[in-house]
Design an enzyme around this catalytic site. Sequence first.
Site, PDB file in Angstrom:
ATOM      1  N   GLU A 245      48.657  50.550  16.728  1.00 20.45           N
ATOM      2  CA  GLU A 245      48.184  49.730  15.596  1.00 20.45           C
ATOM      3  C   GLU A 245      46.844  50.284  15.118  1.00 20.45           C
ATOM      4  O   GLU A 245      45.930  50.464  15.915  1.00 20.45           O
ATOM      5  CB  GLU A 245      48.064  48.263  16.030  1.00 20.45           C
ATOM      6  CG  GLU A 245      47.348  47.362  15.045  1.00 20.45           C
ATOM      7  CD  GLU A 245      47.953  47.349  13.645  1.00 20.45           C
ATOM      8  OE1 GLU A 245      49.149  47.064  13.518  1.00 20.45           O
ATOM      9  OE2 GLU A 245      47.210  47.650  12.683  1.00 20.45           O
ATOM     10  N   GLY A 251      49.185  42.252  11.990  1.00 23.48           N
ATOM     11  CA  GLY A 251      49.483  42.837  10.681  1.00 23.48           C
ATOM     12  C   GLY A 251      49.114  41.967   9.493  1.00 23.48           C
ATOM     13  O   GLY A 251      48.186  41.153   9.554  1.00 23.48           O
ATOM     14  N   LYS A 262      48.036  30.110   4.441  1.00 25.02           N
ATOM     15  CA  LYS A 262      48.347  28.723   4.828  1.00 25.02           C
ATOM     16  C   LYS A 262      47.094  28.002   5.321  1.00 25.02           C
ATOM     17  O   LYS A 262      46.971  26.785   5.170  1.00 25.02           O
ATOM     18  CB  LYS A 262      49.440  28.679   5.896  1.00 25.02           C
ATOM     19  CG  LYS A 262      50.815  28.469   5.325  1.00 25.02           C
ATOM     20  CD  LYS A 262      51.467  29.722   4.806  1.00 25.02           C
ATOM     21  CE  LYS A 262      51.532  29.900   3.332  1.00 25.02           C
ATOM     22  NZ  LYS A 262      52.086  31.194   2.917  1.00 25.02           N
ATOM     23  N   GLY A 392      54.017  36.090 -11.486  1.00 18.43           N
ATOM     24  CA  GLY A 392      54.360  34.700 -11.111  1.00 18.43           C
ATOM     25  C   GLY A 392      55.323  34.691  -9.945  1.00 18.43           C
ATOM     26  O   GLY A 392      56.313  33.956  -9.938  1.00 18.43           O
ATOM     27  N   GLY A 393      55.047  35.520  -8.943  1.00 19.29           N
ATOM     28  CA  GLY A 393      55.863  35.550  -7.726  1.00 19.29           C
ATOM     29  C   GLY A 393      55.243  34.671  -6.657  1.00 19.29           C
ATOM     30  O   GLY A 393      54.395  33.804  -6.935  1.00 19.29           O
ATOM     31  N   ARG A 482      54.809  44.502  -3.421  1.00 22.12           N
ATOM     32  CA  ARG A 482      54.197  45.401  -2.438  1.00 22.12           C
ATOM     33  C   ARG A 482      55.010  46.683  -2.365  1.00 22.12           C
ATOM     34  O   ARG A 482      56.181  46.707  -2.720  1.00 22.12           O
ATOM     35  CB  ARG A 482      54.136  44.698  -1.077  1.00 22.12           C
ATOM     36  CG  ARG A 482      53.267  43.426  -1.124  1.00 22.12           C
ATOM     37  CD  ARG A 482      53.253  42.721   0.211  1.00 22.12           C
ATOM     38  NE  ARG A 482      52.629  43.496   1.264  1.00 22.12           N
ATOM     39  CZ  ARG A 482      51.329  43.453   1.573  1.00 22.12           C
ATOM     40  NH1 ARG A 482      50.524  42.660   0.902  1.00 22.12           N
ATOM     41  NH2 ARG A 482      50.853  44.196   2.555  1.00 22.12           N
ATOM     42  N   ASP A 517      58.753  44.994   6.396  1.00 17.80           N
ATOM     43  CA  ASP A 517      58.461  45.474   5.043  1.00 17.80           C
ATOM     44  C   ASP A 517      58.814  46.958   4.916  1.00 17.80           C
ATOM     45  O   ASP A 517      59.231  47.407   3.851  1.00 17.80           O
ATOM     46  CB  ASP A 517      56.966  45.315   4.725  1.00 17.80           C
ATOM     47  CG  ASP A 517      56.589  43.876   4.413  1.00 17.80           C
ATOM     48  OD1 ASP A 517      57.389  42.970   4.734  1.00 17.80           O
ATOM     49  OD2 ASP A 517      55.490  43.660   3.872  1.00 17.80           O
ATOM     50  N   ALA A 525      57.631  37.901   6.808  1.00 14.55           N
ATOM     51  CA  ALA A 525      57.242  38.010   8.217  1.00 14.55           C
ATOM     52  C   ALA A 525      58.391  37.614   9.136  1.00 14.55           C
ATOM     53  O   ALA A 525      58.645  38.253  10.165  1.00 14.55           O
ATOM     54  CB  ALA A 525      56.021  37.128   8.479  1.00 14.55           C
ATOM     55  N   HIS A 649      65.736   8.035  10.621  1.00 11.39           N
ATOM     56  CA  HIS A 649      65.125   7.272   9.540  1.00 11.39           C
ATOM     57  C   HIS A 649      63.794   6.723  10.042  1.00 11.39           C
ATOM     58  O   HIS A 649      63.717   6.282  11.183  1.00 11.39           O
ATOM     59  CB  HIS A 649      66.044   6.114   9.143  1.00 11.39           C
ATOM     60  CG  HIS A 649      65.436   5.166   8.159  1.00 11.39           C
ATOM     61  ND1 HIS A 649      65.386   5.449   6.813  1.00 11.39           N
ATOM     62  CD2 HIS A 649      64.839   3.955   8.331  1.00 11.39           C
ATOM     63  CE1 HIS A 649      64.792   4.443   6.193  1.00 11.39           C
ATOM     64  NE2 HIS A 649      64.444   3.526   7.081  1.00 11.39           N
TER      65      HIS A 649
END
Length: 673
Positions: A245, A251, A262, A392-393, A482, A517, A525, A649
Amino acid sequence: MATEVHMPKLGLTMEEGTIEEWKVKEGDTVKKGDIIFSVSTDKMTNDIEAEADGVLIKILVPEGETAPCKSVIAYLGAAGETAPAAGAPAAAPAAAPAPAAVPAAAAPTGPAAKEVHMPKLGLTMEEGTVEEWKKKEGDTVKKGDILFSVATDKMTNDIEAEYDGTLLKIVVKEGDTAPCKSVIAYIGNPGDACGAAPAATAPAAAAPAAAPAGGNTITVIGGGPGGYVAAIRASQLGAKVTLIEKDHVGGTCLNRGCIPTKSLMHCAETYETVKNAASLGITASKVEFDWNKIQSFRQGITDKLVGGVKGLLKMNKVKLIEGEAKFSGDKTVTVTKTDGSTETITSDKVIIASGSEPAMPPIPGIDAPACINSTQALTMDHVPASLLVIGGGVIGLELGSVYNTFGTKVTVVEMLPEILPAMDSELTKIVKNQLTAAGMDIRTGTSVEKIEKSRKGAKVTVKGANGEEVIEVENVLVAVGRKVDPAAINASATGLTTLEANDKMETSVPGVYSIGDANGKWMLAYTAMTMGEIAAANATGGDMTFDRKSVPSVIFLGPEFAGVGLTEDEAKAKGISYKVGKFSMSGNGRSLVMGQTDGMIKVIADTKYNEILGVHMVGPRACDMIAEASLALRLECTVDEWIDTVHAHPTVTEAMREAMLAVNKQCLHGANK
Ligand code: NAI
């Protein structure tokens, strides 16, 4: 006598299959276990093995044609043998007179009797127990008669005879267990030879991914979610693994993508919730945010997870080398370590997990200082007053909505007619309306012509239906996808011009795998992690295939947007006969409590079997709930099976069951749309 090759029944709901490809041609010799054709259904494509040795004497169903399950699609026989006359009923050959060349024998040295196999009734079934034989040895059996019942830990099923004849020999007695596809009985004419009986309780097939004898060294290039998962799994399977790495393990996902986004999003949602809590009777006098603290929170989460991955690698005995790897020969990489030294490693297998980089479109002025990519957008030292997002992705909308919540004036410019073009277009409209209502200016069908430096930041010339307009902003976020660069790892040195891989994750060079990717199949991911598990298993002697059908899409906006399987547009374009069930979140009690009723669940089901083909949703917790739909698609679940499953519920999951009920026009808490 020629042996029939049948269209297989590959799942509970499969009724017919299409021959995608014959892997052998008429006249070719095949061995039991050879792949002889591939069959596709609306859900999957499977390679099918020959069940007997012989010569493929006749193909009845050519490539591209569809045939019912269990119908005869070809014949295997001896060299020179001819297939039964065309038009002969599929089940007839056993009853036809024996050809002159094969005289009927009294002793069991006659023609081979047909094998009855333990069926494989589901993806996860490995073995079954014969619960009851419905016929006894010597009984006459007709194709379609219930021959026996089989029990697994999940179900009991009656199994039909696939041939006419006499039940000559029962190999697996009632109460005994046998692996799927093993021989459990023979059907034929009296005197036919029944093969040697396998042990009734033969051990289940060996674990697919045992490390090959003589050791197995694997180098993994890249420690993102694909690479670190591949390294851990390969090590668990007995390989000696080195992971290289150049930056931080974890990554893009942990350091520059999913997790930091997030983290910021959680802060934005909390800020929004506190600001709007007055309607719940909760008031705060002065709600403010501290951007520096938000940034520290984001970095803290990343640091914790990166540390966790390092610990997992250590625990699993993966050797981590910090440095940049480039191929320098066949399955050989040279690493330039962070301390400047170099090391060359040759291994039995290499797994490429080198990821992708943000793409920059060729727009004049795109290199202006105000233009940032998604990595830079996550680490801004202040909240910009204005931001124009190109694309707009997923990235553009997620980051755009974070900054919108913290007060930035956000304009999104998307060149296609709609944002998020891969998602269900009806639900995309709901999302667009909500983002617009939250204050975002979304321009679709609009292109960016040029970017010029300005005192404020940048002047962006955009061109849409109403002509050209110049929008001046502090920053421009470029989020147009990307890109993958095989040259960055000098892939040509191992014989690769692209990093594309097949569904087993292997590239065009045997023993070199490409995941995540890097292979460009999906830039997510979670697909990278799954691909990592598959590559590790296959590199250590296993045989796993990536299942595309159950991959969900999740977009973390307010509201969340998720989907799996066919959208309505796709079902239409494929000419599939489908039904739709919809349920509005306004009919769901839990969504009302959360104040998030502007959403919808939409189900696409096929009209013939009521099988679930796609589930799409906008609303609270959609990105978590989609997992149930992915599992349903993976297990070829029908609408009725979903409905039969009790949902707790009060939860948002009840809305999904209601959407299933709506497919059957039996919605209980809303209109049957
Ligand atoms: P994307 O492919 O999702 O969206 C890029 C958008 O930019 C497309 O709609 C495209 O039409 C538009 N576009 C391209 N060139 C343009 C131009 N010159 N002017 C205006 N619009 C233009 O790519 P994105 O958002 O950069 O994401 C990259 C990858 O990361 C994707 O594969 C995405 O799935 C993944 N990702 C996934 C997330 C998730 O699952 N929640 C979150 C963030 C990223």
